[in-house]
Every structure is written in structure tokens, then in C-alpha cells.
Design an enzyme around this catalytic site. Sequence first.
Site, PDB file in Angstrom:
ATOM      1  N   LYS A  85       1.834  -3.225   8.784  1.00 23.18           N
ATOM      2  CA  LYS A  85       3.065  -2.432   8.681  1.00 23.18           C
ATOM      3  C   LYS A  85       4.237  -3.269   9.139  1.00 23.18           C
ATOM      4  O   LYS A  85       4.263  -3.760  10.261  1.00 23.18           O
ATOM      5  CB  LYS A  85       2.926  -1.194   9.553  1.00 23.18           C
ATOM      6  CG  LYS A  85       4.058  -0.228   9.387  1.00 23.18           C
ATOM      7  CD  LYS A  85       3.782   1.061  10.109  1.00 23.18           C
ATOM      8  CE  LYS A  85       4.577   2.196   9.504  1.00 23.18           C
ATOM      9  NZ  LYS A  85       3.886   2.982   8.534  1.00 23.18           N
ATOM     10  N   VAL A 117       3.940  -0.915   4.091  1.00 25.37           N
ATOM     11  CA  VAL A 117       2.609  -1.306   4.548  1.00 25.37           C
ATOM     12  C   VAL A 117       1.950  -2.176   3.469  1.00 25.37           C
ATOM     13  O   VAL A 117       2.000  -1.847   2.288  1.00 25.37           O
ATOM     14  CB  VAL A 117       1.733  -0.060   4.800  1.00 25.37           C
ATOM     15  CG1 VAL A 117       0.384  -0.463   5.360  1.00 25.37           C
ATOM     16  CG2 VAL A 117       2.429   0.896   5.743  1.00 25.37           C
ATOM     17  N   ASP A 140       5.820  12.898  13.488  1.00 23.40           N
ATOM     18  CA  ASP A 140       5.862  12.706  12.034  1.00 23.40           C
ATOM     19  C   ASP A 140       4.508  13.036  11.403  1.00 23.40           C
ATOM     20  O   ASP A 140       4.004  12.272  10.584  1.00 23.40           O
ATOM     21  CB  ASP A 140       6.282  11.261  11.718  1.00 23.40           C
ATOM     22  CG  ASP A 140       6.864  11.133  10.307  1.00 23.40           C
ATOM     23  OD1 ASP A 140       7.082  12.170   9.661  1.00 23.40           O
ATOM     24  OD2 ASP A 140       7.070   9.989   9.856  1.00 23.40           O
ATOM     25  N   GLY A 189       6.351   3.878   4.449  1.00 23.41           N
ATOM     26  CA  GLY A 189       6.453   5.006   5.374  1.00 23.41           C
ATOM     27  C   GLY A 189       7.841   5.112   5.960  1.00 23.41           C
ATOM     28  O   GLY A 189       8.740   4.368   5.581  1.00 23.41           O
ATOM     29  N   GLY A 190       7.989   6.021   6.891  1.00 25.02           N
ATOM     30  CA  GLY A 190       9.286   6.237   7.517  1.00 25.02           C
ATOM     31  C   GLY A 190       9.756   5.028   8.303  1.00 25.02           C
ATOM     32  O   GLY A 190      10.928   4.837   8.519  1.00 25.02           O
ATOM     33  N   PHE A 191       8.820   4.202   8.723  1.00 24.70           N
ATOM     34  CA  PHE A 191       9.205   3.085   9.576  1.00 24.70           C
ATOM     35  C   PHE A 191       9.125   1.731   8.879  1.00 24.70           C
ATOM     36  O   PHE A 191       9.420   0.714   9.470  1.00 24.70           O
ATOM     37  CB  PHE A 191       8.334   3.059  10.836  1.00 24.70           C
ATOM     38  CG  PHE A 191       8.508   4.278  11.679  1.00 24.70           C
ATOM     39  CD1 PHE A 191       9.535   4.345  12.602  1.00 24.70           C
ATOM     40  CD2 PHE A 191       7.677   5.364  11.535  1.00 24.70           C
ATOM     41  CE1 PHE A 191       9.726   5.474  13.371  1.00 24.70           C
ATOM     42  CE2 PHE A 191       7.858   6.503  12.305  1.00 24.70           C
ATOM     43  CZ  PHE A 191       8.886   6.558  13.224  1.00 24.70           C
ATOM     44  N   GLY A 192       8.700   1.742   7.631  1.00 25.81           N
ATOM     45  CA  GLY A 192       8.639   0.481   6.910  1.00 25.81           C
ATOM     46  C   GLY A 192       7.462   0.431   5.954  1.00 25.81           C
ATOM     47  O   GLY A 192       6.645   1.349   5.904  1.00 25.81           O
ATOM     48  N   LEU A 206       0.826  -1.208   0.000  1.00 23.54           N
ATOM     49  CA  LEU A 206       0.000   0.000   0.000  1.00 23.54           C
ATOM     50  C   LEU A 206       0.859   1.257   0.000  1.00 23.54           C
ATOM     51  O   LEU A 206       0.457   2.295  -0.496  1.00 23.54           O
ATOM     52  CB  LEU A 206      -0.892   0.026   1.244  1.00 23.54           C
ATOM     53  CG  LEU A 206      -1.986  -1.032   1.314  1.00 23.54           C
ATOM     54  CD1 LEU A 206      -2.603  -1.052   2.698  1.00 23.54           C
ATOM     55  CD2 LEU A 206      -3.050  -0.759   0.265  1.00 23.54           C
ATOM     56  N   GLY A 207       2.028   1.151   0.569  1.00 25.68           N
ATOM     57  CA  GLY A 207       2.897   2.321   0.630  1.00 25.68           C
ATOM     58  C   GLY A 207       4.122   2.030   1.450  1.00 25.68           C
ATOM     59  O   GLY A 207       4.314   0.922   1.943  1.00 25.68           O
TER      60      GLY A 207
END
Length: 831
Positions: free
Chosen positions: A517, A503, A611, A498-501, A495-496
Site C-alpha cells: 500500500k 495497493v 473506515d 483505497g482511501g489512503f492510497g 490491486l485497488g
Amino acid sequence: MLKPCLFLLQFLSTVSSSSTTIPLGSTLRASDRNQSWSSPNSTFSLSLLPITPSSFVAAITYIAADVLVWSASNNDTGDALVVDSGGTFSLLPNGALRLINGSGSIVWDSDTANRGVSHASIDDSGNFQLPDNDGFPIWSSFDNPTDTLVPSQNFTVGKILRSGSYSLSLDRSGDLNLKWNDTVEYWSLGFNSSINGNLSSPRFMLRSNGILVGLDPSFSSGMVNMAFSTDYGEGNDVFRFLRMDGDGNLRIYSTSGNSGAGNVTPTWAAVTDQCRVFGFCGDMGICRYKDSNPVCGCPSLNFELVDVNDDRKGCKRKMKIEDCPGDVTMLELEHTEFLTYPPEVSDQLFTLAFVACRLTCLQSGSCIASTLVADGRGFCYMKTPGFVSGYQGEVLPSTSFVKVCGQAVPNPPLYQDTSGKDKDIRLQALVVGGVVLATLLALVAVVISFWWWFYREKSGHTSAKYELVDYASGAPVKFSYKELQQSTKGFSEKLGEGGFGAVYKGTLPNRMVIAVKQLEGIEQGEKQFRMEVATISSTHHLNLVRLVGFCSEGRHRLLVYEFLRNGSLDKFLFTPNESLNWQNRFNIALGTARGITYLHEECRDCIIHCDIKPGNILLDEVHTAKVSDFGLAKLMNPKDQRYLSLASIRGTRGYLAPEWLANLPITSKCDVYSYGMVLLEIVSGRRNFEVSPETDGKKFSLWAYLEFEKGNVEAIVDKRLAEVNSEQVLRAILVSFWCIQEQPSQRPMMGKVVQMLEGIVDIERPPAPKLVAEGSSHGTTMTLNSNVSALSTYATSNAPSSSPSFMNIEVPPPRSSRDMTKESSSLLGLK
Ligand SMILES: *[C@@H]1O[C@H](CO)[C@@H](O)[C@H](O)[C@H]1NC(C)=O
Ligand SMILES: *[C@@H]1O[C@H](CO)[C@@H](O)[C@H](O)[C@H]1NC(C)=O
Ligand SMILES: *[C@@H]1O[C@H](CO)[C@@H](O)[C@H](O)[C@H]1NC(C)=O
Ligand SMILES: *[C@@H]1O[C@H](CO)[C@@H](O)[C@H](O)[C@H]1NC(C)=O
Ligand SMILES: *[C@@H]1O[C@H](CO)[C@@H](O)[C@H](O)[C@H]1NC(C)=O
Ligand SMILES: *[C@@H]1O[C@H](CO)[C@@H](O)[C@H](O)[C@H]1NC(C)=O
Ligand SMILES: *[C@@H]1O[C@H](CO)[C@@H](O)[C@H](O)[C@H]1NC(C)=O
Ligand SMILES: *[C@@H]1O[C@H](CO)[C@@H](O)[C@H](O)[C@H]1NC(C)=O
């Protein structure tokens, strides 16, 4: 002495207006302090600069702020070369440029003798050149940088900025690298991580607007990497430069030209965590933070400083290992790692457990220290003699071991804030408390493990578990990695990122759609992870994404969230053909503010999001805003926050509060700042950090304020919005400018933001978010009348009936700082 000067002036008026010409045979003498070769408008000058009353360096300085941008230096160390008061800097008739000591010895030479140099010149960009008759430079200071780059100076492959053991260089694939001793690369900024071939002629350049940009002819300008100073795009008279500093960090500095010397502030640093600079504390030195400053020390009392006057020179053993046969032990250092770059050197790396990491090193003749990285992977690094650089910090998960002779004698605690007596009492209390706590914990653990065992036995039919999920029981469900793998079809639908990993979309057996995530770089153990999961799942709010469950297995750390069909807000704001109407936008702004307010002020353990950005605001089917990714940057604890900054800084430029980059304490006001930026984007449909000709080369957020001051509110509002509620628009814009104030104390609390948006409290006129007024003339001189009428025309043209009358409202003059809550007069008088 007068003659050459006159000669020079004549030259100045006849030759090209952009550079000063210095004829062959000219000389600067250290004994005559008034001599220099200056650029036409006296921005830069080359002179013999005194560093002590009797020693001088040949240097180019940016005059207004006394910044040294080039000096005749030693190739190997980058140190400026020094001469005595008899020294001279000459352009010889044969074209050689020479620094000569009073004794007559040549200290530095440009190596340009008899190569056709016709004269020397220095221009207003700070470039000192030795051109031939055709104007082609045989030598230039731009091509031979020392430790500094000025705007427009090209940094290309083969060039080096050097400061002591540290250097900056560029490789053919376009990676800008920081290295220690030319070998250990501890930082790099790539063009684009997907490039792994050679580029044709990559170069980096600091633009005068504060953007460090990588360029190559084979790429369109969009395909480059950049770094941004915190004040990029601001202030026309700000002079910026990039410097390789002696502490191993690469920084952009900004100086305000007219405000005189001394006003030089760092506005970007390559390595945000200074203790991660390799060798910062010397060989065997350990870097720690005291308050927020890095300090150096030795691993234990088995060591002593090499130089008691300079703790950055490193440490040495009081007793050498060689002189200690049969009596070598391992000193254990908790929360300590010995830096290893690159992180996974195969021949040093073992997958070993705690005891083995210690013993293997002890038994190996060549190993002197080892580090166990306790991030679930169980990596153990063995260090061989050479250079060992340490980092110790409360939140580091690693444990390190060092060979010492005889018994290990640990350091006294670093932060001793109480007298010995107090400490003893506290220690006793601590011991007693610890014992009691341990007993309790053990009991709890026994009970829980029984319960677990029982539960697991029963949960052969897993569907009971998923039913819990449906009913929002509050307790997060623990999933196995395999279950999540199945429900996401092997992590196939991304799906995308992000800054942490990344999804992934998935579906549970009960048909509930989820977003999974996969956390990366979470360097913490199972226990800590669970504590954070518990905190996150204790939040329940309409405007927060609900955590359904988690997985913590081996090195896998995953979070399972409810899936939101409409995705994230950035898609709607920044994609040309997707758009939301004003009412949706206003509700999203309000919902987001309420969600953050809950995190800050209303839930049990306060959470700073750290964030906030459109990518982290998700929308459900009816466009209700749901804030996601909260709680990942730790609970409110300034000490811990700093260590997490690296992960979340990535990709969120533009939303980070200035104090974050300045390494000041992180408070909930950081979120307020980010929210303000998001709010401005919701109104405008444009990125707050966008710089374009349309925004006069300024950051959009800054430009927007100037337009607002001019009364041109319409220019800020998204052109795609056909109809707006102008009262709400104005409120949103005013609130956003309050939120992005540079001083955290000037920003409102989130709860207040909600009230301001709702129109429950008055909103005062916001001061300039940054010192925009400094550089631009309209900023401060605009007249209030035009402002009011422009605001009112805007308001009346869009919302004829319901808006309050603007004409009768007294507008307070713009001011720099005031406590907004105390003000009674307001711009809008919204009640
Ligand atoms: C240098 O300039 C200062 C004033 O700018 C003057 O007082 C001084 O005499 C000059 N010194 C020399 C050696 O010309
Ligand atoms: C400095 O380095 C340059 C290029 O690497 C070389 O040409 C020059 O001779 C060196 N100068 C000294 C003094 O070593
Ligand atoms: C320059 O000369 C001084 C003595 O006049 C001497 O101490 C110094 O080491 C010399 N510097 C260099 C770089 O040769
Ligand atoms: C000097 O000239 C440079 C380049 O033309 C320009 O950018 C700078 O603003 C000028 N400085 C002053 C003080 O006039
Ligand atoms: C930097 O490099 C570019 C491309 O090679 C060139 O056009 C430009 O003139 C260079 N700038 C300077 C100041 O040398
Ligand atoms: C730096 O590197 C050189 C060669 O690569 C090596 O001989 C030297 O020992 C290194 N310096 C330190 C302090 O390790
Ligand atoms: C890149 O260039 C270097 C030499 O400049 C060469 O050794 C290397 O093989 C090249 N790499 C590729 C992928 O072309
Ligand atoms: C990196 O390069 C690839 C192709 O080489 C391109 O598709 C991608 O968009 C680039 N990424 C960035 C951030 O420029």
C-alpha cells in the site's frame, strides 16, 4: 388595502393553479405587516421582512421554518438591502420591480422596465418570476439567487451565491467552486476529475431528497458528481436548502416542515475542517480549534486584533515592518500553516530546509511570512503582502515564520486550565521529566544506531530478513523503497485504490506474495509513522490482515501486507454474477465482528478503524474475513481524529456514523455503525445508500427497516441466496438495525454484537434506526400481529425444523429508546 387583495384572490382562482399571480401596479408596504405575496399553498411568500423594528428587507421566505431563501441584495457583497418603515416593494406598471426607501430613493431595481413584463408570479417551489405575455420569464428569483438555493433551482455557469467575501460559482468544466474574494479557490466539487474540457451546459441542483447533483446533457445520469446530506432520502416533509454561509462554508440544511420555526440543522458542509476556509480569521488571523469550535486569534503579542469586537476581522502588527529598519525578526509558530490555495503555486514554492525557510523570508524584502510543510517534501511557501490566513493545530506538521518588529513575544498558551501556581509546579516537573527523558532517549538512540549499523553490515545477504517475514515474528520488516519497487515490478500490478492510497501486488524474493500500500497524504514525520506501524503490527488476530513490513524513505510511506487471493468483500456482494452462499456470508459477518472487537476491546492500544466498509474486508482462500486498513486513521484519540476525517471520508459515504459528520467526538461506536451497514449489505447484497424506485426513493437501509416493520423480511434478503438459515438471517438483520441507531449510546459494543450474532444473548426488537416514522404513515401504525405472522411465515418456509416457534413469543411494542441490555423479553428468545 383590501381591494388589491380581493383582486388577487380572483386571479388566483382563474389562472394556473401552481402559481399565484401578482398584477402590475401591486405594492408591498413596510408599514403594513400583514401584506405578502404568497405561493398557492402558502409554502413561500415574498414580503418586506422586519430585521429590526424599523428596518426591512424584501425577501422570499419558506414560511414553515422561517427560512429566508432570496432577498433583494447588493450585487457585490450579497448583503440584503435595507429600507426604513416608509419603504415599499413595488411592481411598477412598466414592469420594473423596485425596492424604494421611505425617502423615495431607489435601493434596488430588477432592471426590467419596459421589457414586456405582463405580471409577476410566485409558485410553490419558491420561484418569483416576471413573465412576458407568452409566459417567458424576463426575470426570476431562481435566476438571480442571493446566498441560497432551494430544491429544483438550477445553478448554472455565471450564477453566483455570495456571502461577504465568499462566493460559490460553477465553471464550464462542471466544477463547483468556493472562492474567497473571487480569487482564492479553497474548495471545489468536480463533475468527474477526468473531464478537463468544457461541458455543454453544466448545472448543479439540490434535489428535495437531499442530494446535491451535477448534471450535463452530455452525460448519462451515472456520470455526475454528487454530495449527500446526512439525512438524504429520508422524511417526505423535510425541506432542504443549500446556503453559502458567511463563514465561507457551503452547507445543506434540513428543516422538518411541520415542527415549526427554529428547527434548521446543517446536514452537509463542503469544507469539513472549518479552519481550512481561506480568510476565516481575517488577514494575519490564526484559526484554531477550542473544543471542537473554530476560534480566531493573532500570531503573537506583536499583533493586535483589528477590531476587538470581531476577531474574524484579522490582526495587525503593533509596529509596522516599514517603521522598523534593522530590527526585524522572525516569529516562529509551530504546528501552524499559512493556507495556500492552490497548494503548489510555483513562484511561491521553494524546496528549502527549516533554517533556510526562515532566513530566505527574513532576507527578502517582499516576503512577510513563510510556511515550511514538514511532510517530507520540504516545501517552503513564501507569503508576500496581501492576505495571509493561518491555521494552527496540534497535529499540523507545518512550521511557520512571520516577520515582526523587534523581539517576538509569543502568545500565552491558548488552553489555560490551571492557576499560575499549579502551572509553575507542573512546568518544573515537566522540565525535569523532559531532561530525564531526553537523556534516556539519547542513550536508547545511541544503542539503536549501533545495533542498526551492526545489522546493516550483516544483512548483505537479505534473505535472512525475508525468513523473518515467513515466521510471523511479530516485528515488521523495514524494506527499502528499491526493494519494494523490485518486488512489485515497478508498481505495475494495481490491486485497488483505497482511501489512503493505491495497493499493488508484489512478490518477495522468498516467493511470498504481498500487497503493497502506497500511502498518500500522510502528513506526518518518520517517527510518528513508525509508532503507528508498531501499533498496527502489534495486532494479531485471525480476522485481521497481517502487516508484514513497511517502508519509510524520504517522502515514501508504504505498508506491506500479506496478500489475500480472494480480494475484498464488495466484489462478492455487488457484482451480479459473483456470490457467496449464506453460510459463507454469516461466517464473514461473524469474523469481521470478531476482528473489530479485537481492535476495540482486546488489543493493547485500542484502535478505532474509522473506515469499515466491504472494500476493507478481505477474504482468504476459504473465505475467512480479514479486516484491513485499520490503524491508519490514528489511535483512539478524539482530538486527533478530526484532522484525519477528510482523507477517510472520501469514498465511504453511507458507512459514516451521523456523529462523524456532525463533528461530534468519534468513539468506537462509529465503527459499530459502519459495521451495521456492512452487515445489512451482507444480508441483502445491496448498497445501504442505494436510492431507487424499488426502494420508494428512500435509502435502502431505511427502506429495509420499513419492510422489516411490515414483516416483509424476505424483501431485504439477497435474491441470489438459494438457501438461508432464517434464524441467522433474522439475527443478522436485528443486529444490523441495532448497530445503525442514530444515537451512539443505543448501539451495542462490538463484543456484544458478536454474542448477539452467535445467539448467546437475546436480541430485542430494534427501534427505528432514524426517525423514519416521522415521515411515513406505516412506520408507526403497523399492527403487531401482522408483523409476527409475517416473520413466522418467512421463518417456517425457509427453515422448517430448527427454528424456534415464533407464535408463542410476546412481541414488545415498538419504542423509541430503551436500554436493550436490560430487557428480558425478546423478539426471538434466542439462547
Ligand atoms: C394583521 O393581522 C393581525 C391578525 O392576523 C391583526 O390583528 C392586525 O390587525 C392586522 N393588521 C393590519 C394592519 O391589518
Ligand atoms: C447586478 O448584476 C447584474 C448581472 O451581473 C447586472 O445586470 C445588474 O445591473 C447589477 N445590479 C447592480 C445594482 O449593480
Ligand atoms: C433609507 O432611508 C433612511 C432614512 O429614512 C436612511 O437612514 C437609509 O440610509 C436609507 N437607506 C438606503 C439604502 O438608502
Ligand atoms: C405545496 O406545493 C408544493 C409543490 O406542489 C409541494 O411540494 C408541497 O408539499 C406543498 N406544500 C403544502 C404545505 O401543501
Ligand atoms: C433547470 O434546467 C433544466 C435543463 O436546462 C430545465 O429542464 C428545467 O426546467 C430547469 N428548472 C428550472 C426550475 O428552471
Ligand atoms: C480582493 O481582490 C481585489 C482584486 O482582485 C484586490 O484589489 C483586493 O485587495 C482583494 N482584497 C483583499 C482583502 O485582499
Ligand atoms: C472553454 O470555454 C472558455 C470560454 O467559455 C474558453 O476560453 C476555453 O478555451 C474553453 N476551453 C476548452 C478546453 O474548450
Ligand atoms: C469519468 O469520466 C470518464 C470518461 O470521461 C468515465 O470513464 C468515468 O467512469 C467517469 N467517472 C465517474 C465516477 O463517473
